[in-house]
Structures are given as structure tokens and as C-alpha cells.
Design an enzyme around this catalytic site. Structure first.
Site, PDB file in Angstrom:
ATOM      1  N   ASP A  75      -0.267   5.320   1.017  1.00 56.83           N
ATOM      2  CA  ASP A  75      -0.529   6.066   1.888  1.00 56.83           C
ATOM      3  C   ASP A  75      -0.691   5.472   3.455  1.00 56.83           C
ATOM      4  O   ASP A  75      -1.423   4.608   3.390  1.00 56.83           O
ATOM      5  CB  ASP A  75      -1.488   7.096   1.802  1.00 56.83           C
ATOM      6  CG  ASP A  75      -1.657   7.917   0.376  1.00 56.83           C
ATOM      7  OD1 ASP A  75      -1.705   8.922   0.626  1.00 56.83           O
ATOM      8  OD2 ASP A  75      -1.446   7.138  -0.412  1.00 56.83           O
ATOM      9  N   ASP A 134       0.821  -1.077   0.096  1.00 62.36           N
ATOM     10  CA  ASP A 134      -0.121   0.129   0.030  1.00 62.36           C
ATOM     11  C   ASP A 134       1.064   1.190  -0.148  1.00 62.36           C
ATOM     12  O   ASP A 134       2.136   1.054   0.233  1.00 62.36           O
ATOM     13  CB  ASP A 134      -1.089  -0.035   1.288  1.00 62.36           C
ATOM     14  CG  ASP A 134      -1.901   1.188   1.319  1.00 62.36           C
ATOM     15  OD1 ASP A 134      -2.389   1.472   0.482  1.00 62.36           O
ATOM     16  OD2 ASP A 134      -1.593   1.660   2.466  1.00 62.36           O
ATOM     17  N   ASP A 142      -1.524  -0.857   5.906  1.00 63.49           N
ATOM     18  CA  ASP A 142      -1.831  -0.214   7.218  1.00 63.49           C
ATOM     19  C   ASP A 142      -3.373  -0.153   7.566  1.00 63.49           C
ATOM     20  O   ASP A 142      -3.745   0.269   8.662  1.00 63.49           O
ATOM     21  CB  ASP A 142      -1.335   1.189   7.332  1.00 63.49           C
ATOM     22  CG  ASP A 142      -2.234   2.034   6.398  1.00 63.49           C
ATOM     23  OD1 ASP A 142      -2.121   1.778   5.284  1.00 63.49           O
ATOM     24  OD2 ASP A 142      -2.658   2.921   6.702  1.00 63.49           O
TER      25      ASP A 142
END
Length: 223
Positions: A11, A9, A174
């Protein structure tokens, strides 16, 4: 480590972009004559792509106001995109150990891919500014395919395109979107606890592994 494809991922996993996203969201809200919000509030709205962030900002909540019209949302989204393109994204920085870590993983023979829900038009500029463009064999944005995470299709598309089986890959992210996409794709998942997960602990999503720091992930991958 038998896994050779690492799907990251962006951001909240590799970069901390909330300072710039919050600034741009507040520019949009100001242009619309609406109240603005502090960075810690907007942080919990990030992760499902620009449209979701715009909808949450207009609603002033992670729960979207159902009375918002499509025309209102699309007009606000255009303001957001224009503001983001004009914005100096210098506040977007890599997390500790990520820059050197990505290079170590590449040098160690891993294939790196990036799957983000950020619109693809904003991704190359950030990658270039960080010097990461050569590191990734494939990059997908939230609008590169008809669907985005938590749908597993982007992850499966990366595996197929780069000639890896899902069992040879790891999804590293995240948020619950990353973990859910990985599980549905039959890909092992790693959760990083320091990013953006709507104020919830990534461990609640039950990834295969969880780390609190990128350096811990590196040690695990390179052991």
C-alpha cells in the site's frame, strides 16, 4: 545492479488502496455511530496495519486515544475486517508504471518479494485481481510473523527463506516503517515519495535513494 532481491511494500508503494480503506473505515465508524472522516485525513492513518488504522479512526487522530479499551478496539476491528471482506476493492489500483515495471524487473532476473503490514488475508485477492500473483517469490502480511515492519524480522525472514544475504537486497517502500526496517536489517533502502507517510517527506527518513515516480526507480534498477 548487483542487488538481486527486491522487497516491496504494498500500500502506497505499488497500489493506491486509500480510497477503499477510507470507505471501509467510514463504514465501520458509521456502524459504531461515530463521526466519519474525509479521505485525505484517513490517508495519514494508513501504514501500520489494520489494527493501527482502526485505533486511529476510533480516536479521530493519528495519536491514539489511551482511553480506548482492548474490547472496544477488537470489536471495531472485527467490523472493519467484515466490511473489507464484503467491500468491492475496485478502487484499489496500481500506481503509474508499476504493472509493467514489475514484469520488466521479473524478466530482467530480479527476485521479487512483498512485505506488507496489511493483514495477509486481504493480500491474495488484490494480487490476483492485478495479475501479480506469479511475480512474487514470497509474500508476507502484517500478521504472517509475530512482528511487522518497522521490525526488521520480516525482511530478514525473506532473505533467509529465498537464500539471499541482506547485502544483496533492496527494501522499496513509501513510509518510515519500510526505511527503518531496512536499515535495521542491514538492507539498502529506496523511498518513494508519492505514497503514505503520515504527511511527512520520505526523504526525512534518509533512505539510500529516493524517487518521486516508479518509472525513475525502474530506470535506476535496470541501468
Amino acid at each position: 545492479m548487483t542487488k538481486k532481491l527486491l522487497i516491496f511494500d504494498f500500500d502506497g508503494t505499488l497500489i493506491d488502496s486509500v480510497p477503499d480503506l477510507a470507505s471501509v473505515a467510514n463504514i465501520m465508524l458509521t456502524q459504531l455511530g461515530k463521526p466519519t472522516y474525509p479521505i485525505h485525513t484517513i490517508k495519514e492513518w494508513v501504514g501500520n496495519g489494520a489494527r493501527a488504522l482502526v485505533e486511529r479512526a476510533l480516536s479521530g487522530s493519528i495519536e491514539v486515544d489511551n482511553s480506548l479499551s482492548i474490547a472496544e478496539i477488537e470489536a471495531a476491528e472485527r467490523l472493519f475486517y467484515n466490511a473489507y471482506e464484503a467491500h468491492d476493492t475496485s478502487k484499489t489500483t496500481s500506481y503509474p508504471d508499476v504493472d509493467q515495471g514489475l514484469r520488466q524487473l521479473k524478466d530482467a532476473g530480479f527476485t521479487l518479494a512483498l512485505v506488507t503490514n496489511k493483514p495477509i488475508r486481504f493480500v491474495p485477492k488484490i494480487l490476483e485481481s492485478l495479475g501479480w500473483t506469479p511475480l512474487f517469490s514470497m509474500v508476507l502480511g502484517g500478521d504472517s510473523l509475530p512482528v511487522k515492519k518497522p521490525d526488521p524480522a520480516p525482511l530478514l525472514h525473506v532473505c533467509e527463506t529465498l537464500n539471499f544475504k541482506p547485502a544483496q537486497a533492496i527494501m522499496i517502500g513509501d513510509s518510515i516503517n519500510d526505511i527503518s526496517a531496512g536499515k535495521q536489517a542491514g538492507i539498502d533502502t529506496v523511498g518513494l515519495s508519492y505514497g503514505y507517510n503520515y504527511g511527512k517527506d520520505i526523504r526525512d527518513s534518509n533512505p539510500n535513494q529516493t524517487f518521486d515516480h516508479f518509472a525513475e526507480l525502474l530506470n535506476w534498477l535496470l541501468k
